[in-house]
Design an enzyme around this catalytic site. Structure first.
Site, PDB file in Angstrom:
ATOM      1  CD  GLU A 105      24.781  13.911  20.248  1.00  0.00           C
ATOM      2  OE1 GLU A 105      23.914  13.904  19.357  1.00  0.00           O
ATOM      3  OE2 GLU A 105      25.067  12.912  20.932  1.00  0.00           O
ATOM      4  CD  GLU A 125      19.805  14.403  22.102  1.00  0.00           C
ATOM      5  OE1 GLU A 125      19.885  15.009  23.203  1.00  0.00           O
ATOM      6  OE2 GLU A 125      20.470  14.744  21.104  1.00  0.00           O
TER       7      GLU A 125
END
Ligand SMILES: NC(=O)c1ccc[n+]([C@@H]2O[C@H](COP(=O)([O-])OP(=O)(O)OC[C@H]3O[C@@H](n4cnc5c(N)ncnc54)[C@H](O)[C@@H]3O)[C@@H](O)[C@H]2O)c1
Length: 692
Positions: A105, A125
């Site tokens: 990210e 995730e």
């Protein structure tokens, strides 16, 4: 000035440094922010490179900070990401290796990204029941397109940088001196305009794109919530302005972090890590070197066990009693490797290398130089005794002598040698080359360095090791016995095998008990039951399973068991003949069948596991409740999204568990003694506490 900041002429380099994988802990985040501020402030800096120390760029959030206030402390990852993206000087992510989760990210917020060809990129995730929560679901679709973003985000699986070259995610794959190339890339980028993924469009999706994606993902993810919520977030990227999409992503993330699914998956993740630690065997305990392994017995288990070591590059001497059994064992190993090769999981070179490490023999003399011997002969104490006496005579001093017994007393086996401190149980699960679980059975004399050695070795061969004390069935099979007894009682009371299996599978078990029995061979548990009847004649048992075995219904291998099977097919077909056997048995016992709700089936089976788990914990057979969960997750197909039987009981609430068990005890066919709560369970329930 931060130690992770350096200047290469007009280029600032920030090196993420937080071993082992540069997790983005609070301290590292603070240093990155300082580095970024310095780069902005220093007039001579024209561009910034962010890279990682060692073999990783960043593995993402620092798991040591999970569930602590540090994870939320300033600067947050999201704050850092804004800082990178909004800066006026170009920032280049130089992805030198593993780039997962928050690491990816952060990279997505950079203005350019370069990578080594073999760097692995992932947003994992979803495996913790979450969605990426720091812009990943909004920026990745802009970088790689919707289809690939859906695939990466809903599976969490890594992709190599070389496969992503040509997308906006990887501007260049660099060869040669990686850092020198990255700095020179940054120098060129310094005079180019800033490129921000947030300003780039998402390709317009086909009308049915999201409907199709949802259908495919719900099929693959068997009732899990998070993968579908990933798609909701990606859809927001495709339909909303960037900042609104980011808000939507946040809402979903916050919702999921409170979900029981994510709590269970996170529990499972930490449980596995905790299981590797033994409180009285510190990490620095010296381990013995294991360069050569021997396996005794080349049957179902011995062959699979051998493959684990061959695949890890460790030579194995495989011993059998007779030449034909040895030949069959070696042929089975080759057949298994061949099958992997045909599925594309193994190259011919690797296959031959593995087979080249195998040394078949009929002579105990050839075991003299083994550092570890694993016995996998028939499950009979007399046979084990013969083998261990011979091993004691030939094995070199310091060799570890292990038994793969499922139920026999490891301390008695150790007593057949003059070196009980070197004896340990290594209980593999079938098929041993596939199943992740390894119960490491610690005898009363097993030495600490033997424990340290086998725990390390387990990791090397890709197993999830859990320590168990000595008792009948160790952790997993001792609990299974209770579960199995309930399944059989349910048949007596009115359920059909297929109803029990369906209910358990709907709960999330990989397979219902009766399908498992047919797969593993009902004769194996029959043999164990016969021994238990002899040892404990007072324990009440349903004899339905024995009836089937007396008729030779051993399962798939005989074409019939709890189900019937068509030749060459593995699909179980409900069998009226089994219905008749069960009905006759009920008739003989004077049992009136009743309709049993699925909920009762599941509760009886799963609470039976948790109650026995509580006894196992109290007796110190398991070190922690979470170890018991790991056994069931890694070895028995218990649904990960429920965290394991002990975590599930905690989630239900232990007071509710005890109450429900009380209801079962009142069932006229309920075996009240069976439902007596374990003292630990009763106490925790009274005190409003949990196992964890
Ligand atoms: N099958 C399972 O699912 C499973 C799972 C976990 C543990 N185990 C345990 O593993 C052990 C082996 O089980 P299995 O299913 O592989 O049995 P198996 O019958 O398939 O294999 C046992 C092998 O040992 C050989 N053998 C017997 N005596 C020997 C001796 N004195 N010297 C050398 N070889 C000898 C036999 O020829 C046979 O090939 C048992 O203790 C069993 O309880 C089995």
């Amino acid at each position: 000035m931060s130690q992770i900041y350096a200047r290469h002429g007009d280029i600032a380099v920030i090196t993420l440094d937080n071993p082992p994988v540069n997790g983005m802990g609070q301290q590292l985040r603070t240093s990155i922010a300082e580095g970024l501020r310095a780069a902005q402030a220093e007039a001579g800096v024209r561009a910034v490179v962010i890279t990682g120390a060692g073999n990783a760029f960043s593995g993402g959030a620092d798991i040591r900070e999970f569930n602590t206030p540090k994870a939320l402390a300033e600067p947050t990852l999201r704050g850092l990401i804004d800082m990178v993206e909004q800066g006026s000087k170009p920032v280049i992510a130089a992805i030198n290796g593993t780039c997962f989760g928050g690491g990816l990210e952060l990279s997505l917020a950079c203005h350019y990204r370069v990578a080594r060809a073999d760097a692995q990129l992932a947003l994992p995730e979803v495996k913790l029941g979450l969605i990426p929560g720091a812009g990943g679901t909004q920026r990745l679709p802009r970088a790689v397109g919707l289809a690939r973003a859906v695939d990466m985000i809903t599976t969490g699986n890594p992709v190599k940088a070389s496969e992503l070259a040509g997308t906006e995610l990887i501007d260049a794959v660099l060869t040669g001196d990686f850092m020198a190339s990255a700095v020179s890339f940054a120098r060129n980028a310094a005079s180019a305009p800033l490129r921000r993924l947030r300003d780039m469009p998402v390709e317009p999706p086909a009308a049915d794109f999201f409907a199709n994606a949802r259908a495919a993902v719900s099929k693959a993810s068997r009732g899990l919530t998070a993968p579908l919520r990933c798609i909701d977030a990606i859809e927001a990227a495709a339909t909303l302005p960037f900042d609104d999409g980011i808000r939507r992503e946040r809402e979903i993330f916050v919702e999921l972090i409170e979900s029981s699914e994510s709590k269970a998956l996170r529990h499972a993740f930490f449980a596995e890590r905790a299981a590797a630690k033994i409180p009285d065997v510190p990490g620095e305990t010296p381990a013995r070197a294991i360069a050569k392994v021997a396996v005794v017995g080349a049957g179902t288990m011995g062959g699979g066990i051998t493959m684990n070591f061959l695949s890890a590059g460790i030579p194995v001497t495989l011993l059998e009693a007779k030449q034909d059994a040895l030949d069959r064992g070696v042929a089975a190993i080759r057949r298994n490797y061949d099958a992997s090769m045909k599925r594309g999981k193994l190259t011919p070179g690797k296959l031959e290398r593995a087979m080249g490490l195998l040394n078949p023999t009929l002579s105990f003399d050839d075991l003299r130089d083994a550092d570890l011997v694993i016995e996998a002969v028939f499950e009979e104490m007399g046979v084990k005794e013969g083998v261990f006496r011979q091993l004691d005579a030939v094995a070199k001093p310091g060799a570890i002598l292990a038994t793969n017994t499922s139920t026999l007393d490891v301390d008695r086996i150790a007593g057949f040698t003059k070196r009980p401190a070197d004896v340990v149980g290594l209980h593999f699960f079938s098929p041993a080359n596939v199943m992740k679980l390894l119960e490491v059975v610690r005898g009363k004399a097993t030495s600490k360095d033997v424990m340290a050695t086998v725990m390390q070795l387990a990791k090397k061969i890709g197993k999830t090791a859990v320590v168990s004390g000595v008792c009948d069935g160790f952790i997993g099979n001792r609990m299974l016995e209770r579960y199995q007894r309930q399944c059989f009682y349910l048949l007596e009371e009115g359920a059909a095998p297929q109803q029990v299996d369906r209910a358990l599978e709907k709960f999330g078990m990989a397979m219902g008990l009766f399908r498992v029995g047919d797969l593993a061979g009902n004769d194996i548990s029959w043999a164990v039951r016969k021994r238990r009847y002899a040892e404990n004649p007072d324990v009440p048992y349903s004899k339905i399973a024995d009836r089937l075995c007396e008729l030779g219904r051993f399962g798939q291998k005989t074409g019939m068991g709890w189900y019937r099977y068509e030749p060459g097919k593995r699909d179980p077909i409900p069998d009226a003949e089994v219905g008749k056997i069960i009905a006759d048995y009920r008739g003989e016992m004077g049992l009136e069948p009743r309709a049993i709700p699925d909920e009762e089936i599941v509760d009886r089976c799963v609470l039976a596991l948790a109650n026995e788990g509580a006894r196992i914990l109290e007796e110190g057979i398991a070190l922690r409740a979470s170890d018991i969960d790991t056994v069931y997750l890694a070895g028995y197909g218990f649904p990960r999204s429920r965290g394991g039987p002990m975590f599930h009981a905690d989630t239900v609430g232990l007071a509710n568990v005890v109450k429900r068990m009380g209801e079962f005890a009142k069932n006229p066919h309920g075996d009240p003694a069976f439902w007596e709560p374990a003292p630990l369970l009763a106490r925790l329930a009274r005190e409003g506490k949990t196992f964890s």
